[in-house]
Design an enzyme around this catalytic site. Structure first.
Site, short mmCIF file in Angstrom:
data_model
loop_
_atom_site.label_atom_id
_atom_site.label_comp_id
_atom_site.label_asym_id
_atom_site.label_seq_id
_atom_site.Cartn_x
_atom_site.Cartn_y
_atom_site.Cartn_z
N LYS A 175 33.67 54.17 33.99
CA LYS A 175 33.40 54.00 32.56
C LYS A 175 33.24 52.51 32.27
O LYS A 175 34.21 51.76 32.21
CB LYS A 175 34.55 54.55 31.70
CG LYS A 175 34.18 54.60 30.20
CD LYS A 175 35.36 54.44 29.29
CE LYS A 175 35.65 53.00 28.96
NZ LYS A 175 34.60 52.33 28.14
N GLU A 250 44.14 44.75 36.26
CA GLU A 250 43.96 43.31 36.08
C GLU A 250 43.90 43.07 34.59
O GLU A 250 42.95 43.48 33.93
CB GLU A 250 42.69 42.82 36.79
CG GLU A 250 42.70 41.32 37.05
CD GLU A 250 42.00 40.50 36.00
OE1 GLU A 250 42.59 40.37 34.89
OE2 GLU A 250 40.91 40.01 36.26
N CYS A 284 38.69 35.94 32.25
CA CYS A 284 40.13 36.19 32.39
C CYS A 284 40.84 35.03 33.08
O CYS A 284 42.02 34.78 32.85
CB CYS A 284 40.39 37.49 33.13
SG CYS A 284 39.71 37.54 34.80
N GLU A 385 46.26 35.05 24.98
CA GLU A 385 44.91 34.89 25.53
C GLU A 385 43.88 34.97 24.40
O GLU A 385 43.67 36.03 23.80
CB GLU A 385 44.64 35.98 26.57
CG GLU A 385 43.32 35.82 27.30
CD GLU A 385 43.12 36.91 28.34
OE1 GLU A 385 42.45 36.63 29.36
OE2 GLU A 385 43.60 38.04 28.13
#
Length: 489
Positions: A175, A250, A284, A385
């Site tokens: 997906k 992750e 990331c 983040e």
């Protein structure tokens, strides 16, 4: 405009509901494609197809060499269609087409790496303490794998999951992000062309709340591999407990870039820019936390800000563009709020901190490259983040403080250390709690080296031999070649 379809059990199909989603170019908000919008029912069909094919055993029983050849053919097709794929990726994400071309080279490299690795582990013999017995350890595929990829590096992240899963003999359902599915759709066409058998790879388009949740909770799925945010990762962990799936997660990072006074100043400044502003900071592993030694803080910030002011924003297809837009209006608003909240906490905007004024950029989701000074680890802007073109600046006075600040985070994905002192660099690396630490460099990765994080940056590793092992089960086989009765009972 034709609708991009899903790929289920070897057939290109529309969503069962008939629903579609507009795919938007973040540079100008133009509709560039229509994609099928699947849901739980589409996901169930794909899982059933993958389960059936795996349980039949033909694909997993295919020799590792043959599977490796197919994965190698996929790499060759990606190289053949590199330009088309790069243009699609830039249309979909807004990044420069030069960045996308580099991504395609890396993606082909990932498939080639796992093609070569596929038949290199034939198991191992281990000593048995029992006479007339044989003891060996073998690797087998996990089974049916659900793979959920993010919007920032759509095809690169897909390759990290597809290549090892196929090399190991699994079946899968992927997906992609519902807002950047175009290159993943194209690569499924290439996998079909390469001869991947019907039902081995399945593609379901749609939202994470429906398709992703079904993959996580469905008990016919043996493994979930997810790249994305922490909160979604936690939800997937809860859903995956339905049948105690294997997990590979992750979940991002808030990555420190530690710069000592004895570092090569010019290179450290240049790489500080490279560590953050590619793809508008939507990486990331971006080195968004600069932690600089106090004695060079002022000079470093002055030079950094001067360079940041010169970054050219624009279309990914303009050869003069250095940085493109953010991915969506929603994400732009998140980044704007992130910076505004940082200012409320006491951070100072040294450059950026706003939308650009140029008329040509007003239809895109652009945000100026930004540097915030006066930051401390107590601030949310340092701890969270932001996933945008925003650098925070902290200072330290000695090595111990630098390490303490670098580790002061719930994340542990990656980090960097800049110094000419080799011993100092190695001491820092030994004490920094991160999955990857670069010395005098940043954001370097390649297929041979494992990628993943400590702490809340995730579980497991992608890339390298460990990336293949994520998609394998380990079995011990014990063979008594001279069985005799015990006569206990």
């Amino acid at each position: 405009m034709d609708t991009s379809k899903q790929y289920i059990n070897g057939e290109w199909v529309l969503a069962l509901s008939g629903e579609t989603r507009e795919i938007i170019n973040p540079f100008n908000q133009e509709v560039i494609a229509l994609a099928a919008e699947g849901n739980e029912e589409d996901a169930k069909l794909a899982v059933a197809a993958a389960r059936n094919v795996f349980d039949q055993g033909d694909w997993s029983a295919t020799s590792a060499t043959e599977r490796g050849n197919i994965v190698r053919d996929i790499a060759a097709l990606i190289e053949r269609d590199k330009e088309e794929l790069a243009e699609l990726e830039s249309l979909d994400t807004g990044k420069t087409v030069e960045e996308s071309r580099g991504d395609m080279d890396d993606i082909a490299g990932v498939f080639r790496y796992y093609a070569e690795l596929a038949d290199k582990d034939g198991g191992e013999m281990i000593d048995s303490p029992v006479l007339h017995t044989i003891s060996k350890v073998v690797k087998e595929p996990v089974g049916v794998c659900g793979q959920i990829t993010p919007w920032n590096y759509p095809l690169l992240q897909a390759s990290w999951k597809l290549a090892p899963a196929l090399a190991a003999g699994n079946t899968l359902i992927m997906k992609p992000s519902e807002i950047t599915p175009l290159t993943t759709i194209k690569v499924f066409e290439l996998m079909e062309e390469a001869g991947v058998p019907k039902g081995v790879v399945n593609l379901v388009l749609g939202a994470g709340a429906t398709v992703g949740e079904e993959l996580a909770i469905n008990e016919d799925v043996d493994l979930i591999s997810f790249t994305g945010g922490i909160e979604t990762g936690k939800r997937i962990m809860r859903s995956a407990s339905s049948n105690v799936k294997k997990l590979a997660l992750e979940l991002g990072g808030k990555n420190p870039n530690v710069i000592f006074a004895d570092a090569n100043f010019e290179t450290a400044v240049d790489q500080a820019l490279n560590a953050v502003f590619f793809h508008a900071g939507q990486i990331c592993s971006a080195g968004t936390r600069i932690i600089v030694e106090e004695s060079i803080h002022d000079a470093f910030v002055e030079e950094l800000v001067e360079r940041v002011r010169k970054i050219r924003l624009g279309s990914g297809f303009d050869k003069n563009t250095q940085m493109g837009p953010l991915i969506s209006k929603i994400h732009l608003e998140k980044v704007m709020a992130y910076v505004n909240n940082g200012v409320k906490e006491g951070a100072k905007v040294a450059v950026g901190g706003a939308r650009p004024d140029e008329p040509a950029l007003q239809n895109g989701f652009f945000y100026l490259p930004t540097v915030l000074t006066g930051c401390t680890t107590e601030m949310n802007v340092v701890q969270h983040e932001g996933f945008g073109p925003v650098i925070t600046i902290e200072t330290f006075r000695n090595e111990e403080e630098a390490i303490r600040l670098a580790n002061d985070s719930i994340y542990g994905l990656a980090g960097g250390v800049w110094t000419k002192d080799i011993a100092k660099a190695e001491r820092c690396v030994a004490n920094m709690r991160m999955g990857t630490v670069w010395i005098n460099d940043f954001n370097v990765y390649f297929p041979h080296a494992p990628w993943g994080g400590f702490k809340q940056s995730g579980i497991g590793r992608e890339l390298g031999k460990l990336g293949l092992e994520e998609y394998q089960e380990t079995k011990h086989v014990y063979h008594n070649i001279n069985p005799e009765p015990i006569n206990w009972f």
